[in-house]
Scaffold this motif. Structure first.
Motif, PDB file in Angstrom:
ATOM      1  N   ILE A  51      -3.855  -2.771   4.026  1.00  0.00           N
ATOM      2  CA  ILE A  51      -2.421  -3.382   4.264  1.00  0.00           C
ATOM      3  C   ILE A  51      -1.918  -4.171   2.992  1.00  0.00           C
ATOM      4  O   ILE A  51      -2.608  -4.917   2.448  1.00  0.00           O
ATOM      5  CB  ILE A  51      -2.320  -4.594   5.248  1.00  0.00           C
ATOM      6  N   PRO A  52      -1.255  -3.473   2.055  1.00  0.00           N
ATOM      7  CA  PRO A  52      -0.726  -3.764   0.628  1.00  0.00           C
ATOM      8  C   PRO A  52       0.049  -5.040   0.686  1.00  0.00           C
ATOM      9  O   PRO A  52       0.732  -5.063  -0.552  1.00  0.00           O
ATOM     10  CB  PRO A  52      -0.421  -2.732   0.144  1.00  0.00           C
ATOM     11  N   LEU A  53       0.373  -5.718   1.912  1.00  0.00           N
ATOM     12  CA  LEU A  53       1.290  -6.851   1.691  1.00  0.00           C
ATOM     13  C   LEU A  53       0.481  -8.065   1.292  1.00  0.00           C
ATOM     14  O   LEU A  53      -0.496  -8.183   1.718  1.00  0.00           O
ATOM     15  CB  LEU A  53       1.708  -7.151   3.060  1.00  0.00           C
ATOM     16  N   PHE A 107      -3.847   2.314  -4.450  1.00  0.00           N
ATOM     17  CA  PHE A 107      -2.912   1.573  -4.816  1.00  0.00           C
ATOM     18  C   PHE A 107      -1.809   2.098  -5.379  1.00  0.00           C
ATOM     19  O   PHE A 107      -0.418   2.030  -5.294  1.00  0.00           O
ATOM     20  CB  PHE A 107      -3.137   0.226  -5.384  1.00  0.00           C
ATOM     21  N   LEU A 108      -2.375   3.198  -6.353  1.00  0.00           N
ATOM     22  CA  LEU A 108      -1.262   4.042  -7.322  1.00  0.00           C
ATOM     23  C   LEU A 108      -0.417   4.940  -6.309  1.00  0.00           C
ATOM     24  O   LEU A 108       0.708   5.329  -6.711  1.00  0.00           O
ATOM     25  CB  LEU A 108      -1.867   4.764  -8.290  1.00  0.00           C
ATOM     26  N   GLY A 109      -0.974   5.389  -5.187  1.00  0.00           N
ATOM     27  CA  GLY A 109      -0.521   6.340  -4.140  1.00  0.00           C
ATOM     28  C   GLY A 109       0.637   5.505  -3.606  1.00  0.00           C
ATOM     29  O   GLY A 109       1.499   6.230  -3.040  1.00  0.00           O
ATOM     30  N   TRP A 110       0.689   4.173  -3.285  1.00  0.00           N
ATOM     31  CA  TRP A 110       1.825   3.453  -2.517  1.00  0.00           C
ATOM     32  C   TRP A 110       2.972   3.450  -3.551  1.00  0.00           C
ATOM     33  O   TRP A 110       4.168   3.631  -3.064  1.00  0.00           O
ATOM     34  CB  TRP A 110       1.228   2.174  -2.354  1.00  0.00           C
ATOM     35  N   ILE A 111       2.783   3.464  -4.815  1.00  0.00           N
ATOM     36  CA  ILE A 111       3.831   3.256  -5.526  1.00  0.00           C
ATOM     37  C   ILE A 111       4.953   4.444  -5.699  1.00  0.00           C
ATOM     38  O   ILE A 111       6.194   4.094  -5.335  1.00  0.00           O
ATOM     39  CB  ILE A 111       3.378   2.953  -7.313  1.00  0.00           C
ATOM     40  N   PRO A 112       4.813   5.613  -5.729  1.00  0.00           N
ATOM     41  CA  PRO A 112       5.649   6.587  -5.686  1.00  0.00           C
ATOM     42  C   PRO A 112       6.373   6.769  -4.055  1.00  0.00           C
ATOM     43  O   PRO A 112       7.528   6.967  -4.276  1.00  0.00           O
ATOM     44  CB  PRO A 112       4.938   8.092  -5.629  1.00  0.00           C
ATOM     45  N   GLU A 113       5.695   6.457  -3.146  1.00  0.00           N
ATOM     46  CA  GLU A 113       6.092   6.407  -1.868  1.00  0.00           C
ATOM     47  C   GLU A 113       7.159   5.248  -1.807  1.00  0.00           C
ATOM     48  O   GLU A 113       8.261   5.411  -1.303  1.00  0.00           O
ATOM     49  CB  GLU A 113       5.111   6.032  -0.912  1.00  0.00           C
ATOM     50  N   TYR A 114       6.992   3.944  -2.501  1.00  0.00           N
ATOM     51  CA  TYR A 114       8.049   2.955  -2.108  1.00  0.00           C
ATOM     52  C   TYR A 114       9.047   3.182  -3.359  1.00  0.00           C
ATOM     53  O   TYR A 114      10.198   3.256  -2.664  1.00  0.00           O
ATOM     54  CB  TYR A 114       7.147   1.487  -3.028  1.00  0.00           C
ATOM     55  N   VAL A 115       8.974   3.578  -4.374  1.00  0.00           N
ATOM     56  CA  VAL A 115      10.147   3.855  -5.620  1.00  0.00           C
ATOM     57  C   VAL A 115      10.781   5.088  -4.933  1.00  0.00           C
ATOM     58  O   VAL A 115      11.960   5.126  -5.016  1.00  0.00           O
ATOM     59  CB  VAL A 115       9.454   3.942  -6.804  1.00  0.00           C
ATOM     60  N   SER A 130       0.391  -6.667  -2.639  1.00  0.00           N
ATOM     61  CA  SER A 130      -0.768  -6.917  -3.316  1.00  0.00           C
ATOM     62  C   SER A 130      -1.398  -5.645  -4.388  1.00  0.00           C
ATOM     63  O   SER A 130      -1.778  -6.051  -5.453  1.00  0.00           O
ATOM     64  CB  SER A 130      -1.909  -7.185  -2.113  1.00  0.00           C
ATOM     65  N   PHE A 131      -0.707  -4.478  -4.236  1.00  0.00           N
ATOM     66  CA  PHE A 131      -1.192  -3.539  -5.277  1.00  0.00           C
ATOM     67  C   PHE A 131      -0.153  -3.897  -6.530  1.00  0.00           C
ATOM     68  O   PHE A 131      -0.938  -3.798  -7.699  1.00  0.00           O
ATOM     69  CB  PHE A 131      -0.781  -2.127  -4.736  1.00  0.00           C
ATOM     70  N   CYS A 132       1.061  -4.318  -6.525  1.00  0.00           N
ATOM     71  CA  CYS A 132       1.667  -4.919  -7.637  1.00  0.00           C
ATOM     72  C   CYS A 132       0.828  -6.123  -8.228  1.00  0.00           C
ATOM     73  O   CYS A 132       0.758  -5.801  -9.656  1.00  0.00           O
ATOM     74  CB  CYS A 132       3.101  -5.044  -7.447  1.00  0.00           C
ATOM     75  N   GLU A 133       0.787  -6.910  -7.591  1.00  0.00           N
ATOM     76  CA  GLU A 133      -0.084  -8.138  -8.039  1.00  0.00           C
ATOM     77  C   GLU A 133      -1.567  -7.678  -8.886  1.00  0.00           C
ATOM     78  O   GLU A 133      -1.723  -8.293  -9.667  1.00  0.00           O
ATOM     79  CB  GLU A 133      -0.458  -8.756  -6.763  1.00  0.00           C
ATOM     80  N   PHE A 134      -2.259  -6.969  -7.947  1.00  0.00           N
ATOM     81  CA  PHE A 134      -3.722  -6.321  -8.348  1.00  0.00           C
ATOM     82  C   PHE A 134      -3.236  -5.674  -9.629  1.00  0.00           C
ATOM     83  O   PHE A 134      -4.188  -5.825 -10.558  1.00  0.00           O
ATOM     84  CB  PHE A 134      -4.267  -5.298  -7.348  1.00  0.00           C
ATOM     85  N   LEU A 135      -2.384  -4.663  -9.899  1.00  0.00           N
ATOM     86  CA  LEU A 135      -2.322  -3.967 -10.971  1.00  0.00           C
ATOM     87  C   LEU A 135      -1.788  -4.737 -12.046  1.00  0.00           C
ATOM     88  O   LEU A 135      -2.080  -4.359 -13.329  1.00  0.00           O
ATOM     89  CB  LEU A 135      -1.383  -2.489 -10.651  1.00  0.00           C
ATOM     90  N   HIS A 148       7.744   3.176 -13.586  1.00  0.00           N
ATOM     91  CA  HIS A 148       7.633   4.374 -14.202  1.00  0.00           C
ATOM     92  C   HIS A 148       6.757   5.497 -13.397  1.00  0.00           C
ATOM     93  O   HIS A 148       7.057   6.536 -13.258  1.00  0.00           O
ATOM     94  CB  HIS A 148       7.168   4.076 -15.854  1.00  0.00           C
ATOM     95  N   ILE A 149       5.482   4.789 -13.101  1.00  0.00           N
ATOM     96  CA  ILE A 149       4.604   5.624 -12.463  1.00  0.00           C
ATOM     97  C   ILE A 149       5.115   6.078 -11.063  1.00  0.00           C
ATOM     98  O   ILE A 149       5.091   7.400 -10.612  1.00  0.00           O
ATOM     99  CB  ILE A 149       3.292   4.832 -12.012  1.00  0.00           C
ATOM    100  N   GLY A 150       5.677   5.282 -10.490  1.00  0.00           N
ATOM    101  CA  GLY A 150       6.472   5.529  -9.167  1.00  0.00           C
ATOM    102  C   GLY A 150       7.642   6.561  -9.247  1.00  0.00           C
ATOM    103  O   GLY A 150       7.829   7.255  -8.529  1.00  0.00           O
TER     104      GLY A 150
END
Length: 158
Positions: A51-53, A107-115, A130-135, A148-150
Motif C-alpha cells: 500500500i503506497p499511501l 515503486f517505479l511501476g506505480w509512477i507511470p500508472e499515476y502520471v 510512500s514511493f515518492c517519499e522513498f525515492l 519524467h519517469i512517469g
C-alpha cells in the motif's frame, strides 16, 4: 483524468470521513481523500502489492473502510469492480521482506500508472505517496525526475 471526490463518494460518506478526521485542515483532507481514491482506482486493476499511501492517506482509507456498505459500493464502482482488502503492514516490515532493488522496481511501476491517469505529481500530492517519499529520500530522485519517469512510462504503455 481529474478525480473528484463527488465522482465516487456520496456526500454522507464524505461527511463521515470529515467528521472522524475533523482535526485536519479541510483543504488537506480533501487532497488526502482524492489521493486515496486515486490509489483505489489504480489498485482496483492491480493484482496486489504494498500500500503506497503514507499515514494520512492510509488513515483516510481506514475511515472509508469503516463505512462498510459504502466502501463495498465504492469498490464495485471502480474500474476493477472488486473489493480491495486492507492489510496492515508497515513500510519497515515490508522492506524487511524485500530487497531495496525489488522495492524500487515495484515503486517505479506505480509512477507511470499515476502520471498516465492523473498527470504529474505535485509536491502537495506526492507527500501522500510512500514511493515518492522513498525515492526522493532514499534514492535522491527529484519530483521532476519522478514525473519524467512517469511520463516516459505512460507514453510507452500506450
Amino acid at each position: 483524468m481529474d478525480v473528484t471526490i463527488s465522482d465516487y463518494l456520496p456526500a454522507h460518506y464524505v461527511q463521515a470521513v470529515r467528521e472522524n478526521l475533523a482535526d485536519r485542515d479541510p483543504h488537506d483532507l480533501d487532497i488526502q481523500i482524492e489521493e486515496c481514491l486515486k490509489y483505489l482506482l489504480i489498485m482496483s486493476e492491480r493484482p496486489g502489492g504494498f500500500i503506497p499511501l503514507t499515514g494520512p492517506g492510509d488513515e483516510v482509507w481506514h475511515e472509508l473502510i469503516l463505512q462498510t456498505p459504502d466502501y463495498a459500493a465504492l469498490c464495485e464502482a471502480l474500474p476493477g469492480r472488486r473489493f480491495i482488502h486492507h492489510r496492515s503492514l508497515s513500510f519497515r516490515e515490508y522492506t524487511q521482506m524485500r530487497s531495496q532493488e525489488e522495492i524500487v522496481d515495484e515503486f517505479l511501476g506505480w509512477i507511470p500508472e499515476y502520471v498516465g491517469r492523473f498527470g504529474p505529481f505535485t509536491a502537495e500530492r506526492a507527500q501522500y505517496w510512500s514511493f515518492c517519499e522513498f525515492l526522493m529520500t532514499a534514492r535522491g530522485i527529484t519530483l521532476d525526475q519522478i514525473n519524467h519517469i512517469g511520463a516516459l512510462g505512460s507514453a510507452s504503455s500506450r
